[in-house]
Write an enzyme that holds these catalytic residues in place. Sequence first.
Site, short mmCIF file in Angstrom:
data_model
loop_
_atom_site.label_atom_id
_atom_site.label_comp_id
_atom_site.label_asym_id
_atom_site.label_seq_id
_atom_site.Cartn_x
_atom_site.Cartn_y
_atom_site.Cartn_z
N TYR A 52 0.65 -1.10 0.21
CA TYR A 52 0.29 0.93 0.18
C TYR A 52 0.94 0.87 0.06
O TYR A 52 1.34 1.03 0.40
CB TYR A 52 -0.75 0.22 1.54
CG TYR A 52 -1.71 1.35 0.84
CD1 TYR A 52 -3.48 0.81 0.56
CD2 TYR A 52 -1.75 2.16 2.07
CE1 TYR A 52 -4.11 1.90 0.36
CE2 TYR A 52 -2.87 3.17 1.37
CZ TYR A 52 -3.68 2.70 0.28
OH TYR A 52 -5.08 4.12 0.41
N HIS A 59 6.84 17.94 3.54
CA HIS A 59 6.33 17.59 3.65
C HIS A 59 5.47 18.69 2.54
O HIS A 59 4.68 19.53 3.97
CB HIS A 59 5.93 16.99 4.31
CG HIS A 59 4.51 16.14 4.34
ND1 HIS A 59 3.80 15.76 6.02
CD2 HIS A 59 4.02 15.92 3.23
CE1 HIS A 59 2.84 15.42 4.59
NE2 HIS A 59 2.92 15.02 3.69
N SER A 116 -2.19 15.84 8.02
CA SER A 116 -3.19 15.59 7.56
C SER A 116 -4.24 15.89 7.91
O SER A 116 -4.67 16.73 8.94
CB SER A 116 -2.53 13.67 7.18
OG SER A 116 -3.12 12.80 9.17
N ARG A 155 -8.10 5.81 -2.21
CA ARG A 155 -6.80 7.18 -3.11
C ARG A 155 -7.04 6.82 -4.35
O ARG A 155 -7.81 5.89 -4.90
CB ARG A 155 -5.46 6.40 -2.71
CG ARG A 155 -4.65 6.61 -1.11
CD ARG A 155 -4.50 8.05 -0.64
NE ARG A 155 -4.55 7.88 0.48
CZ ARG A 155 -3.79 9.09 1.42
NH1 ARG A 155 -3.61 10.10 0.62
NH2 ARG A 155 -3.96 9.61 2.13
O1 O2Y Z 1 1.00 6.64 1.90
C1 O2Y Z 1 0.17 6.35 2.02
O2 O2Y Z 1 -0.26 5.35 3.15
C2 O2Y Z 1 -1.23 7.46 2.62
S1 O2Y Z 1 -0.22 8.59 3.23
C3 O2Y Z 1 0.05 9.71 2.17
C4 O2Y Z 1 -0.45 9.72 1.10
C5 O2Y Z 1 -0.43 11.12 0.06
C6 O2Y Z 1 0.41 12.00 0.50
N1 O2Y Z 1 0.48 11.92 1.87
C7 O2Y Z 1 0.13 11.15 2.64
C8 O2Y Z 1 0.79 11.43 4.10
O3 O2Y Z 1 0.26 11.07 5.10
O4 O2Y Z 1 0.58 12.35 4.52
MN MN Z 2 1.65 13.76 2.85
#
Ligand code: O2Y
Ligand code: MN
Length: 588
Positions: free
Chosen positions: A198, A227, A249, A367
């Site tokens: 994942y 980030h 997030s 997603r």
């Molecule tokens: O990568 C994942 O499993 C989901 S978390 C995520 C996904 C895209 C962008 N940012 C994040 C994050 O946790 O910052």
């Molecule tokens: Mn992110």
Amino acid sequence: MTSQLAALNQWVDEVARLTQPDRIHWCDGSDAEARALNALMVERGDLIALNEKTHPNCFLHRSSKSDVARVEHLTLVCTPEREDAGPNNHWMAPADARAKIDALFAGCMRGRTLYVVPYCMGPIDSPISRCGVEITDSPYVVANMRIMTRMGAAALARIEREGAFVKGLHSTGELDPERRFIMHFPQELTIKSYGSGYGGNALLGKKCHALRIASHQARSEGWLAEHMLIVGIQNPQGQTHYVAAAFPSACGKTNLAMLIPPEGHRQAGWKVWTVGDDICWMTPGADGRLWAINPEAGFFGVAPGTSNKTNPNALAMLGHDTIFTNVGVTADNQPWWEGLPDGVPVKDWQGRDYDPANGPAAHPNSRFTVSARQCPSYSPHTEDAQGVPISAIVFGGRRESLVPLVFEARDWTHGVLVGAAMASETTAAATGAVGVVRRDPMAMKPFCGYNYGDYFAHWLSFDKAGAKLPKVFHVNWFRKGADGKFLWPGFGDNLRVLEWMLQRVDGSAGAEESPIGNLPNAADLDLAGLGLQPQQVEELLRVDVEGWQREIGEIGAYLDSYGSHTPAALHRERQRIADALEGCRETA
Ligand code: O2Y
Ligand code: MN
């Protein structure tokens, strides 16, 4: 053959000896390769083709139900000394970590194909970009890496030409949470990930390379791997300023990256350009400014809540050539998630007949993976080799009370403290208690590949002779009034706050000094048409001195938790604010 290709071939051979795949496939990134892989995955049931009329070339992937998110407790930074990883990371000694994970990899690709995925993070001809190679046994990972990075022949050619590349070894293994690790070896520019298929656990170019390993490289090479989203704001005079923004997030990062200006602003000529929604690499240019690229080529965005109301640009790009992961589907095989006003799900994210008693149709962390080029607000400057110049850095969090809508840091040192003190209230989107304030400096808590104290010092080091650093701001879209309702409308109206920031950059907007930073007066913000009451605006911009005294005390304790690694300049800056707050109370 150059030594780089020889090194790559040697590594592939070593991995093949360890993992014992049936076949090895070197990915060239071509359309034909992508079509063949998609067909293979559809045949194996790894992908489901969605409605070809409404969603051409779109697919649904259902992950294992115990493999739906990043796993921070199994994500390790393996530096020789524990202190170098810092209290912000889970750590294991490199030799122990290698032994543990290599035992899992032994023979794990029997019966499978080993894919060699060369990729470039950032525009292929940019000096800021960096290359990597992911070895994986997951065709789903290959398909996602093809969207999220510049993958294939051009990346391989760059690897052939230049120095070191990041090595990422990944296997889905048995998808057993008990046999799962995501390990980083920054000294060896190596990532090893086992047991998850994942997102950030498996698409190794994203969080593992572009943040954890890159932050480490950036520290030794004098740049920043952050980030942050990157957005271009074009004013009616046609000038575009670029803003980089970090949010934890559930604070609307993708929505801000794709913001649509309010009607009045649109008519006046304001435009917003999307450069990136998650990661930003910044490096000082010859002119002293920070220049930024988005190392990614696509978006791996959260589906639930994405609608024409919250993010019309995102919705518009999801109509074709998109991989959906863990969303529901309608009777006519269209993707569906909570927050879409139309459509009825018939299957949930696990493929069961939809029953509200089982929970939402789409997993809350479901997603979409889509090329950035499909975004209507995509900035053509995303491809510029030198990157885009950053005028403002924005830090933000979700705070019901205390933190004003916006304030400006007095200088770079103060700005670094503002970023280091960033905090957000937890939401139902994360596990654990809701409404608890958690510190998440620069929104890098799960992603900083080394000791946070050293990271703060690295940020401070950019303030040197000749530097023309961006102004630093803090925003909070989530302050609530006494009635428990949000005071600020958010979404497109956030442009009004960005407008003030950019006027501050140009020196054309007013502000009032306060112990926590400079705040706009109500008259400095364009609030036309919002219908906000004067008391609401006052509350949005109020500095609660006693509340901030408590906050600044907590920030002190937080900085202390990094011991001698925390730079003295941050302690001094914090003390200055504490003294100014005390002075305010005495004169009140
Ligand atoms: O990568 C994942 O499993 C989901 S978390 C995520 C996904 C895209 C962008 N940012 C994040 C994050 O946790 O910052
Ligand atoms: Mn992110």
